[in-house]
Design an enzyme around this catalytic site. Structure first.
Site, mmCIF file in Angstrom:
data_model
loop_
_atom_site.group_PDB
_atom_site.id
_atom_site.type_symbol
_atom_site.label_atom_id
_atom_site.label_comp_id
_atom_site.label_asym_id
_atom_site.label_seq_id
_atom_site.Cartn_x
_atom_site.Cartn_y
_atom_site.Cartn_z
ATOM 1 N N GLU A 104 0.871 -1.161 0.000
ATOM 2 C CA GLU A 104 0.000 0.000 0.000
ATOM 3 C C GLU A 104 0.918 1.225 0.000
ATOM 4 O O GLU A 104 1.815 1.314 0.846
ATOM 5 C CB GLU A 104 -0.881 0.015 1.259
ATOM 6 N N ARG A 137 5.317 -13.109 9.409
ATOM 7 C CA ARG A 137 5.958 -11.838 9.113
ATOM 8 C C ARG A 137 7.302 -11.770 9.820
ATOM 9 O O ARG A 137 7.567 -12.520 10.757
ATOM 10 C CB ARG A 137 5.067 -10.676 9.514
ATOM 11 N N LYS A 188 4.228 0.950 9.340
ATOM 12 C CA LYS A 188 4.400 2.202 8.604
ATOM 13 C C LYS A 188 3.764 3.373 9.344
ATOM 14 O O LYS A 188 4.285 4.480 9.319
ATOM 15 C CB LYS A 188 3.803 2.072 7.206
HETATM 16 P P1 ATP Z 1 2.688 -2.133 7.876
HETATM 17 O O1 ATP Z 1 1.803 -2.704 8.925
HETATM 18 O O2 ATP Z 1 4.117 -2.062 8.251
HETATM 19 O O3 ATP Z 1 2.186 -0.866 7.309
HETATM 20 P P2 ATP Z 1 1.516 -3.606 5.812
HETATM 21 O O4 ATP Z 1 1.377 -5.069 5.867
HETATM 22 O O5 ATP Z 1 0.307 -2.781 6.056
HETATM 23 O O6 ATP Z 1 2.712 -3.195 6.739
HETATM 24 P P3 ATP Z 1 1.668 -3.425 3.000
HETATM 25 O O7 ATP Z 1 2.145 -2.306 2.185
HETATM 26 O O8 ATP Z 1 0.222 -3.737 2.989
HETATM 27 O O9 ATP Z 1 2.150 -3.135 4.476
HETATM 28 O O10 ATP Z 1 2.532 -4.736 2.728
HETATM 29 C C1 ATP Z 1 2.941 -5.183 1.476
HETATM 30 C C2 ATP Z 1 3.328 -6.615 1.585
HETATM 31 O O11 ATP Z 1 4.430 -6.756 2.474
HETATM 32 C C3 ATP Z 1 2.208 -7.452 2.134
HETATM 33 O O12 ATP Z 1 2.115 -8.637 1.375
HETATM 34 C C4 ATP Z 1 2.624 -7.712 3.547
HETATM 35 O O13 ATP Z 1 2.120 -8.920 4.009
HETATM 36 C C5 ATP Z 1 4.143 -7.720 3.450
HETATM 37 N N1 ATP Z 1 4.740 -7.357 4.731
HETATM 38 C C6 ATP Z 1 4.506 -6.241 5.455
HETATM 39 N N2 ATP Z 1 5.173 -6.276 6.617
HETATM 40 C C7 ATP Z 1 5.876 -7.436 6.621
HETATM 41 C C8 ATP Z 1 6.769 -8.065 7.553
HETATM 42 N N3 ATP Z 1 7.076 -7.496 8.722
HETATM 43 N N4 ATP Z 1 7.291 -9.254 7.214
HETATM 44 C C9 ATP Z 1 6.991 -9.837 6.040
HETATM 45 N N5 ATP Z 1 6.157 -9.312 5.133
HETATM 46 C C10 ATP Z 1 5.605 -8.124 5.413
HETATM 47 MG MG MG Z 2 -1.450 -2.692 4.988
#
Ligand code: ATP
Ligand code: MG
Length: 541
Positions: A28, A252, A262
């Site tokens: 995102e 994760r 984020k």
């Molecule tokens: P955050 O909570 O840090 O904002 P998010 O999951 O909302 O992270 P996205 O931009 O939606 O962030 O994530 C893009 C991809 O990266 C998704 O497939 C997510 O599952 C993966 N991802 C995010 N954080 C991690 C992590 N700590 N370890 C492994 N994969 C991750």
């Molecule tokens: Mg997200």
């Protein structure tokens, strides 16, 4: 082989999806990527590579209020820097029209309805997992009324928050996500791509699987918290009768001493705890890059931690180990003194300068050698001298010998101090028979220290970092505190040191090892007149 590779190999063997592998990385664009995303990037792009498949980059841009092109651009830069190239670039917003058409299709089949309940009513009626929820009083609206209301939602006739479109799924399901999930909400927000074209936006669960489906993704990999969303992912594909990718969840990455959300990273930036998203203390990919981490080190870290089905916490020292391991192979060695004190060799001829050969990288013969001048007046690290040294201090002290790297054995005779008692000069003698490389030079001394010639130095600002958080789990704040209460006030210190004269902003190597001190890289703040370096990591744990 990890469990996802096992699934893929089984699918390939069975000819599932015409024996294709097509993954995607779906960020995102609401922030910069962090080391957790790197794990997902390495996994998705890595699998595509390993199985001769494809990997898309898809921006999951369904929350216009939080998203921005700045983030889109940084995400692309970071993925490429990590060494990956997507097959094609997509945006969930490219599918808004299709998603809308599918929503009408669902309404026409009695599978979706417009709900005028408030947010509170909806959540209250959903109830608790152990008891069936209560159906909304709007659940049985006619198809005509639903279509009319949904079209008017799109046309902007209703206030934000006044209505939503919900899927008619299963209000009795023990899985709360199946209790008539919201598909669309009204949001009068400008979108970074679609502008003001839309005032209704699809929810993650309604957009994600369908986007995967449109792109022909075979294995849709996501983190464990989405496991509970999988029945819904499957349900939408099923009721829409569209191609059905397989969602697979993995654990994760969690790192101690590190925040990886984020939203929280944004808070650190906005509230100026750090210099920006790419602050070298940030766990963002851009921060790690600025800190001097190499893509090889990050990829290697990803490989080392592997892919598991259960959550765990990785020690941040493993990441540091990986970067050390790679930089040791590639970093150019140089002499730098972070906290200089003058060293005078009293028996060395006044006017003499010897050129000594220094090895640029003992791990890489191709890096060659360079000449560094040696003379009567040098600088050494203040910490390498101690006046009242106990028996555990092996470096320089009065009447003791040490070796100057690449040069001679010296013996300290006395020191000179200023009025406040600070040492301003360390005096010593050298033994001309002990030059490095000479036959007699094997005499044993307990320590070798680095140095730099007075007439071959230039000043540099050297930024030293400690962990950004003082506790291993800053997310796990005690009552009344937040992660911000654990920000380390001493995470940045600035040293004013001396480095070898030949280094400029233009010719700087990507990675340096300051001999005996650690790995460093030039910072983007460096100018022609003022060099700035960041400490990436120390030489040892
Ligand atoms: P955050 O909570 O840090 O904002 P998010 O999951 O909302 O992270 P996205 O931009 O939606 O962030 O994530 C893009 C991809 O990266 C998704 O497939 C997510 O599952 C993966 N991802 C995010 N954080 C991690 C992590 N700590 N370890 C492994 N994969 C991750
Ligand atoms: Mg997200």
């Amino acid at each position: 082989m990890n469990f996802i590779e096992e699934i893929i190999e089984e699918d390939l063997k069975n000819g599932k999806n015409c024996a294709r592998v097509h993954t995607r990385f779906p960020p995102e664009p609401n922030g910069y990527l962090h080391i957790g995303h790197a794990k997902s990037i390495c996994l998705n792009f890595g699998l595509a590579k390993k199985y001769n498949g494809l990997c898309n980059l898809r921006f999951d841009d369904t929350n216009p209020t939080k998203e921005d092109v700045e983030y889109v651009d940084s995400i692309k830069e970071d993925i490429q820097w990590l060494g990956f190239q997507w097959t094609s670039e997509h945006y969930a917003s490219d599918y808004f029209e299709q998603l809308y058409a599918w929503a009408e299709w669902m309404i026409e089949r009695g599978l979706a309805y417009v709900d005028d309940s408030t947010q509170e009513e909806i959540s209250c009626e959903r109830g608790v997992p152990t008891q069936p929820g209560i159906e909304s009083k709007y659940r049985n609206r006619s198809v005509e009324e639903n279509l009319d209301l949904f079209r008017r939602m799109r046309a902007g006739e209703f206030l934000e928050g006044s209505r939503v479109l919900r899927a008619k799924a299963d209000m009795a399901s023990p899985n709360m996500h199946m209790r008539d999930p919201i598909m669309y909400r009204i949001l009068f927000a400008e979108h970074h791509r679609t502008g003001n074209k839309w005032c209704i936006y699809p929810m993650y669960d309604y957009a994600h699987g369908q986007s995967d489906s449109i792109e022909g993704i075979t294995h849709s990999l996501c983190t464990l918290e989405f496991e509970i969303h999988r029945p819904l992912y499957d349900w939408f594909c099923k009721v829409l009768e569209i191609y059905h990718p397989q969602q697979i969840e993995f654990a994760r990455l969690n790192l101690n001493y590190t925040i990886m959300s984020k939203r929280k990273l944004l808070q650190l930036v906005e509230e100026k705890y750090v210099m920006g998203w790419d602050d070298p203390r940030m766990p963002t990919i851009s921060g790690l890059r600025r800190r001097g981490y190499s893509p090889e080190a990050i990829r290697n870290f990803s490989e080392t931690i592997g892919i598991a089905k259960r959550e765990n916490v990785i020690d941040v020292s493993l990441l540091e180990f990986c970067v050390r391991e790679h930089l040791n192979k590639v970093a150019i060695r140089t002499m730098a003194v972070l906290d200089p004190v003058k060293l005078i060799i009293d028996n060395y001829p006044e006017s003499e300068t010897e050129m000594l050969q220094a090895i640029n990288n003992p791990e890489d013969p191709e890096a060659g050698v360079r000449e560094i001048p040696f003379g009567k007046v040098l600088y050494i690290e203040r910490a390498d001298f101690k006046e009242d040294a106990d028996k555990n201090f092996f470096r320089l002290t009065i009447d003791r010998e040490v070796r100057l790297k690449y040069a001679y054995i010296i013996k300290c005779t006395h020191v000179v101090k200023d009025d406040s008692g600070n040492i301003t000069e360390i005096h010593c003698t050298y033994d001309p028979e002990t030059k490095s490389g000479m036959a007699q030079s094997n005499r044993k001394v307990k320590a070798t220290i680095h140095w730099i010639s007075e007439n071959y130095t230039q000043p540099a600002e050297i930024r030293l970092f400690e962990r950004l958080f003082t506790v291993p789990e800053p997310d796990n704040a005690e009552e009344g505190k937040t992660f911000l209460d654990y920000v380390n006030p001493n995470s940045l210190t600035v040293a004013h040191g001396l480095i070898e004269r030949g280094i400029t902003k233009e010719n700087a190597a990507k990675y340096y090892q300051f001999e005996r001190t650690g790995y460093f890289c030039m910072d983007k703040d460096a100018t022609d007149n003022k060099l700035v370096f960041n400490k990436t990591v120390g030489l040892k744990q």
